[in-house]
Structures are given as structure tokens and as C-alpha cells.
Design an enzyme around this catalytic site. Structure first.
Site, PDB file in Angstrom:
ATOM      1  NE  ARG A 246      -8.336   5.440 -10.958  1.00  0.00           N
ATOM      2  CZ  ARG A 246      -8.632   4.215 -10.575  1.00  0.00           C
ATOM      3  NH1 ARG A 246      -8.483   3.877  -9.293  1.00  0.00           N
ATOM      4  NH2 ARG A 246      -9.080   3.322 -11.434  1.00  0.00           N
ATOM      5  CD  GLU A 275      -1.514   5.371  -8.528  1.00  0.00           C
ATOM      6  OE1 GLU A 275      -1.785   4.375  -9.239  1.00  0.00           O
ATOM      7  OE2 GLU A 275      -2.230   5.736  -7.591  1.00  0.00           O
ATOM      8  CG  HIS A 293      -3.562   2.047  -7.143  1.00  0.00           C
ATOM      9  ND1 HIS A 293      -3.798   2.958  -8.139  1.00  0.00           N
ATOM     10  CD2 HIS A 293      -4.771   1.481  -6.880  1.00  0.00           C
ATOM     11  CE1 HIS A 293      -5.075   2.961  -8.473  1.00  0.00           C
ATOM     12  NE2 HIS A 293      -5.685   2.055  -7.714  1.00  0.00           N
TER      13      HIS A 293
END
Length: 327
Positions: A246, A275, A293
Site C-alpha cells: 500500500r 491513488e 496499482h
């Protein structure tokens, strides 16, 4: 939370008791529409507020992506919520503390994405050290012809690699790196019994001992900013950082500064703090590899994740139990 059953007596659940918070995969959204006629949470703020005022008390099951989750405010707006079906292994976007207090059970999709995330970590590792993407840009810009050979890069095999978070994914990454003749060391909250790798109780000590630091730790409040300026300084000017966990695990401002001033040599990042926003400072650097991601982003793995999410939903609807509750 290890309970597989809601503390509320299980009674029949219909589509009007199920809410799709976000659309994680077509297989999931199609099943919720065709098999359950479930509600879909509106994206427009005004429409969402109106929907929750009218239907919030009816919702007993929420289905969400790991990125969207069921956050604090949404969970509070669902007073009779019993279960959250989370598409993804991470669940840091869901208020698990509130869920535990209210007896709300939460599922995720472990194991089915381990291999593809580990593959992505290896790809970032090779690209960061051997500069595959930067060399590709060099060729496309015509610089090979106009400026000559690309500068020498760094050997990827035989390195000492530190893994932060030696769970299922971390172990899969370690296995791949062993194939490159790498020496593996690791940092966890606690030493894992039976693991052949050197353990460091201090993350700073691990960083000082390795050439590359791979972040595979669980996200959430406890790990926020775990990798900061001190750790990056210990990693050193010849060290590399790879993050597939993360973005919040790494202090992004400290990382940008470390990449800009040569505190570390480079990085490979699949995740970011806010994000989908990626700071311009990162996008401008040539010593960092950026991915949007997509660590688990293969057709096969996402289909497996969708199937497991639906298994959890069907199990809870029929029996009040989860197949893969978080622990």
C-alpha cells in the site's frame, strides 16, 4: 476478527438487503444484478445521501473493492450491516475497528492473488535495477543513435534483499528471488518460526543490511509511514525500494526527496499514497518505475478473486458464514 458468523441471528437475505458499494469486477456486478437484484450505491453525492436515507437501514451485506471499501461514514449510515465482502486481499479502506465493535464480519480474497502480485514485484525489481523502462524510453527517443550506448545499470542477481512483511505474498516474492541467487532477510512484527531467512526486529537494521527493500506489509493505520526518511537513509545511495503493498506504508514525501537527492538509487512502485494521484515529482524522475496499482491485474487472478468474493457472498446469504473471513 476471526468470527465466520454474524452475531445477529441469521434470517433470509434478499437483494434489497445487499449493496454493491463499488464495481470491482464485471463477474461480481453481473451476479449481484442477475442473481440478487441488489442495490448499487450511487456515485453522485446528493443521490448517495438520498439513497442511504431511504435504504440504508435495509442493507445487511455490502460488497466492495479493496480500494473503495466500506469506510467509517458509510458504515455508520448502514445501521443493520452484518457483513462486508471485500474484493481484494487488503481491507484497509474498510473501517474494521467499527466492524469489530458492531459484530460485522468481513471477508477478503487471500491466496488467489499471491503469485501474480509476486510476479509484479519481481518485474519491478528487475526494471528498477536493470532500468528496462528507462532504456526503452531511451531507444524510442532516438538517443541510442544520437547519444550512443545506454549507461550501465545494476546487477539484479545475487543481491541481498530485505522483505518487509513475510506473509503469503512476501514468501512468494522471496521464493522467486532465491531463483536469482539472492540472499533473503526480513522484518515482521515477530520472527516467523521455521523460516530460513535472517530476521531483523528493527526495520532500520534490515534496510542497512540489504541492497533492495521490498515492501509487502499489510496496509492500514498501524503501518502508515512505516518506511520513512530514517529507513531510506539506512538503505543508502546504492539501495532500491520496491513497494507492492500500500502506498501509505511509505512516507511518499520522504521517498521523493530520497530519489531526488540520491539518498537511494531508485524505486519500483505499484502503489501510491493518494491513488490515483501520482505526484508530478515522481512522474518526472527517471530512476523510479511507476505502475497504476496492477499487482494482481491479470485476467486469471481477477477472475479468481471475483469467484471467491461471490463464494463468500453466497455462503453468507445461505448460511450466515464466510469462506475466507479476515483474521
Amino acid at each position: 476478527m476471526t468470527a465466520t458468523e454474524s452475531t445477529t441471528a441469521h434470517t433470509a437475505i434478499s437483494g434489497s438487503n445487499i449493496l454493491l458499494v463499488s464495481d470491482p469486477h464485471p463477474q461480481v456486478s453481473t451476479a449481484l444484478k442477475d442473481d440478487y437484484s441488489a442495490y448499487v450505491l450511487p456515485t453522485d453525492p446528493a443521490e448517495r445521501e438520498s439513497f442511504l436515507a431511504e435504504h440504508g437501514a435495509d442493507i445487511r451485506v455490502a460488497v466492495c473493492s479493496a480500494m473503495a471499501g466500506v469506510g467509517t461514514e458509510l458504515m455508520q449510515a448502514l445501521p443493520n450491516l452484518e457483513a462486508v465482502m471485500n474484493f481484494g486481499v487488503g481491507y484497509d479502506s474498510t473501517d474494521v475497528a467499527q466492524a469489530a465493535e458492531r459484530g460485522i464480519v468481513v471477508s477478503n480474497t487471500p491466496d488467489v492473488l499471491n503469485e501474480c502480485v509476486a510476479d509484479s514485484a519481481l518485474a519491478l525489481y528487475l526494471d528498477a535495477l536493470r532500468q528496462v523502462s528507462a532504456a526503452d524510453r531511451y531507444v524510442r527517443a532516438g538517443k541510442w543513435e544520437s547519444e550512443g550506448s545506454y549507461p550501465l545499470t545494476t546487477r539484479a542477481s545475487g543481491r541481498t534483499v530485505g522483505i518487509v512483511g513475510l506473509g503469503r505474498i512476501g514468501a512468494a516474492i522471496a521464493q522467486r528471488l532465491e531463483g536469482f541467487g539472492c540472499t533473503i532477510e526480513y522484518h515482521n512484527r515477530n520472527e516467523k518460526p521455521g523460516v530460513p531467512y535472517r530476521y531483523h526486529s528493527s526495520l532500520v537494521d534490515l534496510a542497512a543490511s540489504v541492497d533492495v527493500l521490498v515492501i509487502a506489509a499489510t496496509g492500514g493505520p498501524e503501518s502508515r509511514g512505516l518506511v520513512g526518511a530514517e529507513v531510506l537513509k539506512a538503505l543508502g545511495s546504492h539501495g532500491y525500494l520496491i513497494n507492492i503493498s500500500r502506498g501509505t506504508v511509505v512516507d511518499e514525501k520522504a521517498l521523493i526527496a530520497a530519489l531526488q537527492n540520491g539518498t537511494i538509487a531508485g524505486a519500483g512502485l505499484d502503489v501510491f499514497e493518494n491513488e490515483p494521484h501520482v505526484p508530478e515529482e515522481l512522474r518526472a524522475l527517471d530512476n523510479v518505475v511507476l505502475q497504476p496499482h496492477v499487482g494482481s491485474g491479470t485476467v486469471e487472478t481477477r477472475a479468481d478473486m471475483a469467484s471467491l468474493t461471490l463464494e463468500n457472498l453466497r455462503s453468507y446469504v445461505s448460511t450466515g458464514t464466510l469462506v475466507t473471513p479476515i483474521s
